[in-house]
Design a protein around this motif. Sequence first.
Motif, PDB file in Angstrom:
ATOM      1  N   LYS A   3      22.655   0.461 -10.163  1.00 46.40           N
ATOM      2  CA  LYS A   3      22.537   0.356 -11.614  1.00 46.40           C
ATOM      3  C   LYS A   3      21.217  -0.293 -12.019  1.00 46.40           C
ATOM      4  O   LYS A   3      20.761  -0.141 -13.152  1.00 46.40           O
ATOM      5  N   LYS A   4      20.609  -1.012 -11.085  1.00 41.56           N
ATOM      6  CA  LYS A   4      19.358  -1.712 -11.369  1.00 41.56           C
ATOM      7  C   LYS A   4      18.154  -1.087 -10.663  1.00 41.56           C
ATOM      8  O   LYS A   4      17.023  -1.207 -11.123  1.00 41.56           O
ATOM      9  N   ILE A   5      18.409  -0.442  -9.527  1.00 42.03           N
ATOM     10  CA  ILE A   5      17.322   0.150  -8.743  1.00 42.03           C
ATOM     11  C   ILE A   5      17.669   1.603  -8.451  1.00 42.03           C
ATOM     12  O   ILE A   5      18.785   1.903  -8.018  1.00 42.03           O
ATOM     13  N   SER A   6      16.732   2.498  -8.678  1.00 44.70           N
ATOM     14  CA  SER A   6      16.993   3.918  -8.445  1.00 44.70           C
ATOM     15  C   SER A   6      17.192   4.192  -6.957  1.00 44.70           C
ATOM     16  O   SER A   6      16.733   3.431  -6.095  1.00 44.70           O
ATOM     17  N   ALA A  66      25.576  -5.473  12.583  1.00 43.78           N
ATOM     18  CA  ALA A  66      26.678  -4.646  12.078  1.00 43.78           C
ATOM     19  C   ALA A  66      27.424  -5.334  10.941  1.00 43.78           C
ATOM     20  O   ALA A  66      27.740  -4.706   9.919  1.00 43.78           O
ATOM     21  N   PHE A  67      27.707  -6.618  11.096  1.00 43.08           N
ATOM     22  CA  PHE A  67      28.445  -7.331  10.051  1.00 43.08           C
ATOM     23  C   PHE A  67      27.630  -7.463   8.763  1.00 43.08           C
ATOM     24  O   PHE A  67      28.181  -7.431   7.659  1.00 43.08           O
ATOM     25  N   LEU A  68      26.319  -7.598   8.903  1.00 41.92           N
ATOM     26  CA  LEU A  68      25.475  -7.761   7.723  1.00 41.92           C
ATOM     27  C   LEU A  68      25.301  -6.465   6.935  1.00 41.92           C
ATOM     28  O   LEU A  68      24.739  -6.477   5.842  1.00 41.92           O
ATOM     29  N   GLU A  69      25.785  -5.366   7.488  1.00 38.20           N
ATOM     30  CA  GLU A  69      25.744  -4.110   6.740  1.00 38.20           C
ATOM     31  C   GLU A  69      26.732  -4.123   5.577  1.00 38.20           C
ATOM     32  O   GLU A  69      26.510  -3.464   4.559  1.00 38.20           O
ATOM     33  N   LEU A  70      27.829  -4.867   5.727  1.00 32.05           N
ATOM     34  CA  LEU A  70      28.896  -4.826   4.722  1.00 32.05           C
ATOM     35  C   LEU A  70      28.442  -5.247   3.328  1.00 32.05           C
ATOM     36  O   LEU A  70      28.712  -4.527   2.357  1.00 32.05           O
ATOM     37  N   PRO A  71      27.763  -6.399   3.160  1.00 30.37           N
ATOM     38  CA  PRO A  71      27.412  -6.814   1.791  1.00 30.37           C
ATOM     39  C   PRO A  71      26.590  -5.775   1.038  1.00 30.37           C
ATOM     40  O   PRO A  71      26.897  -5.453  -0.120  1.00 30.37           O
ATOM     41  N   ALA A  72      25.558  -5.249   1.688  1.00 31.29           N
ATOM     42  CA  ALA A  72      24.695  -4.278   1.012  1.00 31.29           C
ATOM     43  C   ALA A  72      25.453  -2.997   0.689  1.00 31.29           C
ATOM     44  O   ALA A  72      25.326  -2.441  -0.412  1.00 31.29           O
ATOM     45  N   MET A  73      26.241  -2.521   1.641  1.00 30.78           N
ATOM     46  CA  MET A  73      26.986  -1.286   1.405  1.00 30.78           C
ATOM     47  C   MET A  73      28.054  -1.472   0.330  1.00 30.78           C
ATOM     48  O   MET A  73      28.255  -0.604  -0.526  1.00 30.78           O
ATOM     49  N   ALA A  74      28.736  -2.605   0.365  1.00 31.64           N
ATOM     50  CA  ALA A  74      29.805  -2.856  -0.602  1.00 31.64           C
ATOM     51  C   ALA A  74      29.265  -2.990  -2.022  1.00 31.64           C
ATOM     52  O   ALA A  74      29.943  -2.638  -2.991  1.00 31.64           O
ATOM     53  N   LEU A  75      28.048  -3.481  -2.139  1.00 30.87           N
ATOM     54  CA  LEU A  75      27.467  -3.724  -3.469  1.00 30.87           C
ATOM     55  C   LEU A  75      26.542  -2.597  -3.920  1.00 30.87           C
ATOM     56  O   LEU A  75      25.871  -2.726  -4.945  1.00 30.87           O
ATOM     57  N   ILE A  76      26.506  -1.498  -3.177  1.00 24.09           N
ATOM     58  CA  ILE A  76      25.516  -0.459  -3.452  1.00 24.09           C
ATOM     59  C   ILE A  76      25.649   0.128  -4.855  1.00 24.09           C
ATOM     60  O   ILE A  76      24.649   0.453  -5.502  1.00 24.09           O
ATOM     61  N   ASN A  77      26.878   0.254  -5.359  1.00 20.33           N
ATOM     62  CA  ASN A  77      27.049   0.817  -6.702  1.00 20.33           C
ATOM     63  C   ASN A  77      26.430  -0.076  -7.770  1.00 20.33           C
ATOM     64  O   ASN A  77      25.795   0.409  -8.716  1.00 20.33           O
ATOM     65  N   LYS A  78      26.601  -1.378  -7.614  1.00 26.11           N
ATOM     66  CA  LYS A  78      25.998  -2.318  -8.563  1.00 26.11           C
ATOM     67  C   LYS A  78      24.483  -2.347  -8.409  1.00 26.11           C
ATOM     68  O   LYS A  78      23.748  -2.439  -9.397  1.00 26.11           O
ATOM     69  N   ILE A  79      24.023  -2.260  -7.171  1.00 22.37           N
ATOM     70  CA  ILE A  79      22.578  -2.268  -6.920  1.00 22.37           C
ATOM     71  C   ILE A  79      21.923  -1.043  -7.549  1.00 22.37           C
ATOM     72  O   ILE A  79      20.838  -1.128  -8.139  1.00 22.37           O
ATOM     73  N   ALA A  81      22.450   4.931   0.246  1.00 22.17           N
ATOM     74  CA  ALA A  81      21.433   5.475  -0.658  1.00 22.17           C
ATOM     75  C   ALA A  81      21.111   6.917  -0.281  1.00 22.17           C
ATOM     76  O   ALA A  81      20.915   7.775  -1.156  1.00 22.17           O
ATOM     77  N   GLY A  82      21.071   7.196   1.022  1.00 22.44           N
ATOM     78  CA  GLY A  82      20.829   8.563   1.469  1.00 22.44           C
ATOM     79  C   GLY A  82      21.929   9.507   1.017  1.00 22.44           C
ATOM     80  O   GLY A  82      21.672  10.650   0.622  1.00 22.44           O
ATOM     81  N   ALA A  83      23.169   9.016   1.056  1.00 20.79           N
ATOM     82  CA  ALA A  83      24.302   9.841   0.624  1.00 20.79           C
ATOM     83  C   ALA A  83      24.204  10.167  -0.865  1.00 20.79           C
ATOM     84  O   ALA A  83      24.380  11.320  -1.283  1.00 20.79           O
ATOM     85  N   TYR A  84      23.912   9.158  -1.677  1.00 22.08           N
ATOM     86  CA  TYR A  84      23.782   9.384  -3.119  1.00 22.08           C
ATOM     87  C   TYR A  84      22.530  10.199  -3.442  1.00 22.08           C
ATOM     88  O   TYR A  84      22.508  10.967  -4.412  1.00 22.08           O
ATOM     89  N   PHE A  85      21.502  10.036  -2.644  1.00 19.23           N
ATOM     90  CA  PHE A  85      20.259  10.798  -2.810  1.00 19.23           C
ATOM     91  C   PHE A  85      20.539  12.296  -2.708  1.00 19.23           C
ATOM     92  O   PHE A  85      20.069  13.097  -3.522  1.00 19.23           O
ATOM     93  N   VAL A  86      21.330  12.667  -1.717  1.00 23.07           N
ATOM     94  CA  VAL A  86      21.709  14.072  -1.553  1.00 23.07           C
ATOM     95  C   VAL A  86      22.490  14.551  -2.771  1.00 23.07           C
ATOM     96  O   VAL A  86      22.233  15.627  -3.321  1.00 23.07           O
TER      97      VAL A  86
END
Length: 398
Positions: free
Chosen positions: A272-275, A257-270, A320-325
């Motif tokens: 920009k580099k990965i579709s 659960a705690f390790l979800e934070l970094p990826a989710m928090a950085l998703i906007n920056k990610i 990613a699923g949310a933005y995908f929709v």
Amino acid sequence: MSDRKKFWTLRYIIINATYFAVYSGIHAYASVFLLEKGFSNTLIGITLALANILSVIFQPIVAGLIDKQGKLTNRNVSMASTALLLIGSVLLLLIKNGTVVIFLIFALIYMVQMVYQPIITAMYFEYEAAGCHIYYGLARGLGSCGFAIVSFFTGRAIGWFGVNILMILDIVFLSIALVVLFFFKKPVVDIPAQTKTEVAHNNLISFIKTYPGFMLFVLGAVCFFFAHNAINDYMIQIITPLGGNETNMGIAVSCAAFLELPAMALINKIMKKISVKNLLLISGIAFFIKHLLMLIAPNMVVVYISQAMQMFAYAIFIPAGAYFVNQTMARLDQVKGQAYINCSITLGGVFSSLICGRLLDVKGPHFMLIVSVIVTLAGLVIAVVALKGLSKHSTRNA
């Protein structure tokens, strides 16, 4: 981050954090609460399965009503759902016995909370479009942290105060959420008029025909979450042969659960580099690796490594699923799209509950994990086919 963005983000963080804090009490500790109320394991299974099935039915229905752009809005539904959960929690706190009544109330609030989870996500995109800039990834990640923290301390609190502390905590968090939602009002903006070409596909068949690639991906996601839920639900049975216990289970769950934070928090920056489509493929691969590691784990160290893959699996899939929709759905279908993504998680849990418990009893945890890995691999193949053939919906109104 600007002060204005901080203001909207802070309130959206509170909405997410309180939601997942309550999710801990209603979902993570469901068995603990219901066992204390005299439910058998079989009746608990029936209660949760019924609630999940009902949520799968009602999620797209409620989403379809919101997509009609009438008086029923994401915020209004969230407030009404929160109020229902609050009333249900108060009743469960006051009712000391009565299996039928507890069954009905608990199934109802369990279902309601699942129904409005995708609406919270849809609310972000609605407010973002209205100029209320929100850091979605950070808010969603802190929601997961809220779940982890509350889950950790709730276990100890139950030992001190008994299971009714679950409903007391839920009442506190729901009250906070209701106040924040009441003041979380979107600025009045000119909403683009619905054009003649814009059609809300509220019928399931019509929706599938319009978004076949998306719905195929949803099928693949059901496979991911079949295995994901199997591991979460039967973690103690999986780790016991490896020398693990409840303490190890707590560490494994909290770690994920705690390790979800970094990826989710950085998703906007990610992004920009990965579709988004590639991120969903990465999450599918990560789900497969996570479940495979759990299958071959010889000790708790590998179990922890498997759980750490949550950072690339679930933590990437959710935002990613949310933005995908948002990228692939027409404006009048976006809330339904969020609902179907959430339905994939719920359906995976339903099938997992119905199948994996039996597999566990008959063949043991190792065989259950073999089946889970095979199902995940099938889901990955389906997701690859779906995403490769998917093109952005031409009528999407950003």
